[in-house]
Design an enzyme around this catalytic site. Sequence first.
Site, PDB file in Angstrom:
ATOM      1  N   ARG A  50      -3.531  12.444 -10.459  1.00 35.11           N
ATOM      2  CA  ARG A  50      -4.678  11.927  -9.290  1.00 35.11           C
ATOM      3  C   ARG A  50      -5.969  11.559  -9.751  1.00 35.11           C
ATOM      4  O   ARG A  50      -6.450  12.011 -10.581  1.00 35.11           O
ATOM      5  CB  ARG A  50      -4.623  13.120  -8.210  1.00 35.11           C
ATOM      6  CG  ARG A  50      -3.342  13.394  -7.490  1.00 35.11           C
ATOM      7  CD  ARG A  50      -3.166  12.259  -6.250  1.00 35.11           C
ATOM      8  NE  ARG A  50      -2.253  12.523  -5.251  1.00 35.11           N
ATOM      9  CZ  ARG A  50      -0.652  12.272  -5.580  1.00 35.11           C
ATOM     10  NH1 ARG A  50      -0.705  11.451  -6.772  1.00 35.11           N
ATOM     11  NH2 ARG A  50      -0.070  12.376  -4.869  1.00 35.11           N
ATOM     12  N   GLU A 100      -8.624   5.363  -4.031  1.00 34.30           N
ATOM     13  CA  GLU A 100      -7.662   4.128  -3.881  1.00 34.30           C
ATOM     14  C   GLU A 100      -7.542   3.441  -2.488  1.00 34.30           C
ATOM     15  O   GLU A 100      -7.897   4.456  -1.573  1.00 34.30           O
ATOM     16  CB  GLU A 100      -6.246   4.730  -4.245  1.00 34.30           C
ATOM     17  CG  GLU A 100      -5.995   5.353  -5.773  1.00 34.30           C
ATOM     18  CD  GLU A 100      -4.661   5.895  -6.090  1.00 34.30           C
ATOM     19  OE1 GLU A 100      -3.938   5.860  -5.120  1.00 34.30           O
ATOM     20  OE2 GLU A 100      -4.768   6.517  -6.891  1.00 34.30           O
ATOM     21  N   HIS A 117      -0.969   2.552  -8.532  1.00 36.22           N
ATOM     22  CA  HIS A 117      -0.348   4.010  -8.196  1.00 36.22           C
ATOM     23  C   HIS A 117       1.063   3.478  -7.974  1.00 36.22           C
ATOM     24  O   HIS A 117       1.732   3.748  -6.978  1.00 36.22           O
ATOM     25  CB  HIS A 117      -1.089   4.526  -6.920  1.00 36.22           C
ATOM     26  CG  HIS A 117      -0.612   5.858  -6.796  1.00 36.22           C
ATOM     27  ND1 HIS A 117      -1.419   6.873  -6.368  1.00 36.22           N
ATOM     28  CD2 HIS A 117       0.489   6.587  -7.238  1.00 36.22           C
ATOM     29  CE1 HIS A 117      -1.084   8.031  -6.022  1.00 36.22           C
ATOM     30  NE2 HIS A 117       0.327   8.001  -6.657  1.00 36.22           N
TER      31      HIS A 117
END
Length: 324
Positions: free
Chosen positions: A238, A267, A285
């Site tokens: 993450r 993000e 991602h």
Amino acid sequence: MKPRVLVTRHVYPAAVAILQEHCVVDYKDTYDVMDAALLQKRLQHADGVVCQLTDPLTADVLAAAPKLRVISQIAVGHDNIDVATATARRIVVTNTPGVLTEATADLCWALLLATARRLPAAEQFLRAGKWQRWDVDLLCGSDVHGRTLGLVGFGRIGQAVARRARGFGMRVLYASRSAAAPEVEQELRAIRVPLDALLKESDFVSLHVPLRPETRHLIGVEQLCLMKRGAFLLNTARGPVVDEAALVAALEEGLIAGAGLDVFEAEPRVHPGLLELPNVVLLPHVGSAVTSVRALMCALAANDCVAVLTGERPKHPVNPQVLG
Ligand code: NAP
Ligand code: GLV
């Protein structure tokens, strides 16, 4: 009366079909992300929600969902959900571990190789028509085979990455709060060391911890300073596990050789400094982005949502204490 389930965003149709067999499904087939206010509105009458890592299921949002009994996340990471609040309300939270482990480890390995061997730069060079001849020092990168890989977090994905490293003759170190079983350490030839030692000794540092308060900025200025000048940082965990501003500064100053990142602090915004740097590989991602895997994740989440709402035990509860 059938329970009501909100599906927050576009999912594979099979998941909607699973839900529709048992529930009244509130689903708009859209890629738009709902903000907190819209989630609060749409959750008012929901017994269940099938959600994604883009959905902020905060305490405030949950407060607007008085009937909610289950939150089924289509992902293994669940840092977008206030699990403590859900647990206090006896709302079951489920996730989708396992089915995405190998795909995410594959992507991590692709990122490691792409970063060390400068694959995006090489491809851009060719496409730009710059390739005139073979040169002895054209687009040279770093060795992977025989180097040291340091895994921060040694759960499902960390161990799957270690398994790949064996084929590359790498020395594998790992840092984790608890030790893996001796047979796992033996099979993967992995040695547990403190984080500082791992950072000092590794040529590749790869992150595989969940995002929790204690892992936020686990890698900051101090840790980047411990890394070798020729080392690479890989993050498929993450974004906020790394202090992105500190990483940009470390890369600019040449404290480390490069980074491969699949996840970012805010993000889909990417730190502008990262976009300027030639020695980073940046992905949007896509760790588990394999069609068959995403289909399994959608189905798992839908089935676990139905399980809770029909009084069955879900396969992957995050807070099993709620189930008794
Ligand atoms: P997992 O099996 O639960 O492994 C997580 C590991 O992290 C555990 O071994 C845990 O062991 C360790 N850990 C937790 N806190 C730690 C800390 N403070 N310091 C060191 N180690 C710590 O989870 P997983 O399935 O491997 O997934 C890991 C994470 O990858 C997910 O949470 C998700 O955020 C991310 N992910 C990203 C993608 C992507 O698309 N890029 C895809 C899938 C998953 P101990 O508790 O013993 O420390
Ligand atoms: C993806 O990032 C996941 O946590 O499954």
